[in-house]
Design a protein around this motif. Structure first.
Motif, short mmCIF file in Angstrom:
data_model
loop_
_atom_site.label_atom_id
_atom_site.label_comp_id
_atom_site.label_asym_id
_atom_site.label_seq_id
_atom_site.Cartn_x
_atom_site.Cartn_y
_atom_site.Cartn_z
N ALA A 184 0.69 -1.39 0.06
CA ALA A 184 -0.17 -0.13 -0.13
C ALA A 184 0.95 1.10 -0.06
CB ALA A 184 -1.09 -0.08 1.28
N ALA A 185 0.38 2.45 -0.90
CA ALA A 185 1.37 3.45 -0.88
C ALA A 185 1.22 4.19 0.46
CB ALA A 185 0.62 4.03 -2.16
N PRO A 186 2.50 5.06 0.70
CA PRO A 186 2.17 5.74 1.88
C PRO A 186 0.94 6.68 1.74
CG PRO A 186 4.47 5.77 0.64
CD PRO A 186 3.53 5.07 -0.17
N GLY A 187 0.50 7.14 3.06
CA GLY A 187 -0.43 7.66 3.32
C GLY A 187 -1.93 7.20 2.70
N THR A 188 -1.99 6.10 2.30
CA THR A 188 -3.16 5.43 2.32
C THR A 188 -3.65 4.60 3.66
OG1 THR A 188 -2.23 3.28 1.73
CG2 THR A 188 -2.68 4.82 -0.03
N ILE A 189 -4.93 4.51 3.81
CA ILE A 189 -5.68 3.85 4.72
C ILE A 189 -4.81 2.48 5.45
CG2 ILE A 189 -7.65 2.99 5.95
CD1 ILE A 189 -9.31 4.92 4.22
N ARG A 190 -4.71 1.66 4.48
CA ARG A 190 -3.96 0.35 4.72
C ARG A 190 -2.36 0.60 5.21
NH1 ARG A 190 -7.27 -2.49 0.14
NH2 ARG A 190 -9.17 -3.59 1.51
N ALA A 191 -1.77 1.45 4.48
CA ALA A 191 -0.48 1.77 4.84
C ALA A 191 -0.42 2.19 6.29
CB ALA A 191 0.19 2.80 3.96
N ASP A 192 -1.21 3.18 6.66
CA ASP A 192 -1.38 3.76 8.02
C ASP A 192 -1.87 2.96 9.08
OD1 ASP A 192 -0.21 5.93 6.91
OD2 ASP A 192 -1.89 7.25 6.62
N PHE A 193 -2.93 2.26 8.75
CA PHE A 193 -3.68 1.26 10.10
C PHE A 193 -3.72 -0.18 9.98
CE2 PHE A 193 -6.03 5.52 9.29
CZ PHE A 193 -5.25 6.10 10.55
N ALA A 194 -3.06 -0.75 8.50
CA ALA A 194 -3.45 -2.13 8.44
C ALA A 194 -2.01 -2.86 9.01
CB ALA A 194 -3.67 -2.48 7.03
N ASP A 195 -2.30 -4.31 9.31
CA ASP A 195 -1.28 -5.12 9.78
C ASP A 195 -0.66 -5.91 9.07
OD1 ASP A 195 -0.95 -3.41 12.13
OD2 ASP A 195 -2.48 -4.48 13.31
N SER A 196 -1.78 -6.73 8.28
CA SER A 196 -1.76 -7.84 7.43
C SER A 196 -2.59 -7.90 6.34
CB SER A 196 -1.35 -9.17 8.32
OG SER A 196 -2.74 -9.44 8.62
N ILE A 197 -2.45 -8.86 5.21
CA ILE A 197 -3.41 -8.92 4.31
C ILE A 197 -4.60 -9.11 4.90
CG2 ILE A 197 -2.77 -11.31 3.67
CD1 ILE A 197 -3.34 -10.40 0.73
N ASP A 198 -4.74 -9.91 5.89
CA ASP A 198 -6.09 -10.40 6.69
C ASP A 198 -6.71 -9.00 7.27
OD1 ASP A 198 -6.15 -13.24 5.73
OD2 ASP A 198 -4.51 -13.36 7.09
N ALA A 199 -5.69 -8.82 8.25
CA ALA A 199 -6.03 -7.62 9.17
C ALA A 199 -5.75 -6.23 8.36
CB ALA A 199 -5.78 -7.67 10.63
N ASN A 200 -6.34 -5.99 7.44
CA ASN A 200 -6.19 -4.69 6.52
C ASN A 200 -7.02 -3.55 6.57
OD1 ASN A 200 -8.33 -6.05 5.01
ND2 ASN A 200 -7.26 -6.05 2.96
N ALA A 201 -7.70 -3.64 7.79
CA ALA A 201 -8.46 -2.36 8.17
C ALA A 201 -9.84 -1.98 7.36
CB ALA A 201 -7.20 -1.10 7.93
N VAL A 202 -9.74 -2.10 6.15
CA VAL A 202 -11.03 -1.85 5.34
C VAL A 202 -11.25 -2.64 4.28
CG1 VAL A 202 -10.97 0.78 6.07
CG2 VAL A 202 -9.40 0.01 3.91
N HIS A 203 -12.65 -2.48 3.77
CA HIS A 203 -12.84 -3.30 2.53
C HIS A 203 -13.61 -2.21 1.84
CE1 HIS A 203 -14.95 -5.81 -0.39
NE2 HIS A 203 -16.22 -5.13 0.04
N GLY A 204 -13.68 -2.13 0.54
CA GLY A 204 -14.38 -1.31 -0.47
C GLY A 204 -14.77 -2.23 -1.83
N SER A 205 -15.85 -1.72 -2.07
CA SER A 205 -16.29 -2.49 -3.38
C SER A 205 -15.52 -2.13 -4.39
CB SER A 205 -17.80 -1.88 -4.02
OG SER A 205 -18.65 -1.83 -2.67
N ASP A 206 -15.51 -3.02 -5.30
CA ASP A 206 -14.34 -3.11 -6.53
C ASP A 206 -14.74 -2.57 -8.02
OD1 ASP A 206 -15.60 -5.41 -7.36
OD2 ASP A 206 -13.85 -6.68 -7.14
N ALA A 207 -16.38 -2.73 -8.15
CA ALA A 207 -16.88 -2.26 -9.42
C ALA A 207 -18.26 -1.83 -9.05
CB ALA A 207 -16.78 -3.41 -10.40
N ALA A 208 -18.95 -1.13 -10.01
CA ALA A 208 -20.34 -0.61 -9.78
C ALA A 208 -21.27 -1.79 -9.46
CB ALA A 208 -20.65 0.03 -11.04
#
Ligand code: CMP
Length: 140
Positions: A97-121
């Protein structure tokens, strides 16, 4: 185009007490919270939400993690909301995850990755309807 997307703040980020910090990022990016609820998902709810992943090797760990504590679920609305939200989240694996993104700042692993978001309409519409009745969403 004006879009809606589903966002989940996962148990790890709720436990870290950063719901407000994550909401502030959404709002500063021009995304409006048009629906929200805190919920402790049942196993059936988590399995149903992630049904597209049920044949993947990480499915059981994903479900266990998602039911390990309450989550904060919201629908976000704004111009280009789906991609905008994905950019705010950063790559699925926080290591990428790029610096400054939510996952870079708050996530610990691919499982505990802080947030989910829809990928398409199409998935956004299904995912929003999974958690919210139309009477529970508010354009403004
Ligand atoms: P999310 O966007 O919620 O969608 C599925 C989740 O599965 C993903 O975020 C990750 O937290 C989790 N996951 C675990 N391992 C993997 C993997 N190898 N590839 C994709 N997602 C994974």
């Amino acid at each position: 185009a004006l879009e809606r997307t589903l966002s989940i703040i996962k148990p790890d980020a709720v436990a870290k007490n950063v719901i407000g910090e994550i909401y502030a990022r959404f709002e500063k990016a021009g995304l409006k919270i048009v629906a929200a609820k805190m919920k402790h998902l049942s196993r059936k709810e988590a399995e149903g939400f992630y049904a597209v992943h049920k044949e993947r090797p990480f499915f059981n760990a994903l479900v266990e993690f998602m039911i390990s504590g309450p989550v904060m679920i919201q629908a976000l609305e704004g111009d280009n909301a789906i991609l905008k939200h994905r950019d705010l989240m950063g790559a699925t694996n926080p290591k990428d995850a790029a610096p400054g993104t939510i996952r870079a700042d708050f996530a610990d692993s691919i499982d505990a990755n802080a947030v989910h978001g829809s990928d398409a309409a199409e998935t956004a519409a299904v995912e929003i309807a999974y958690f919210f009745a139309t009477t529970e969403t508010f354009s403004r």
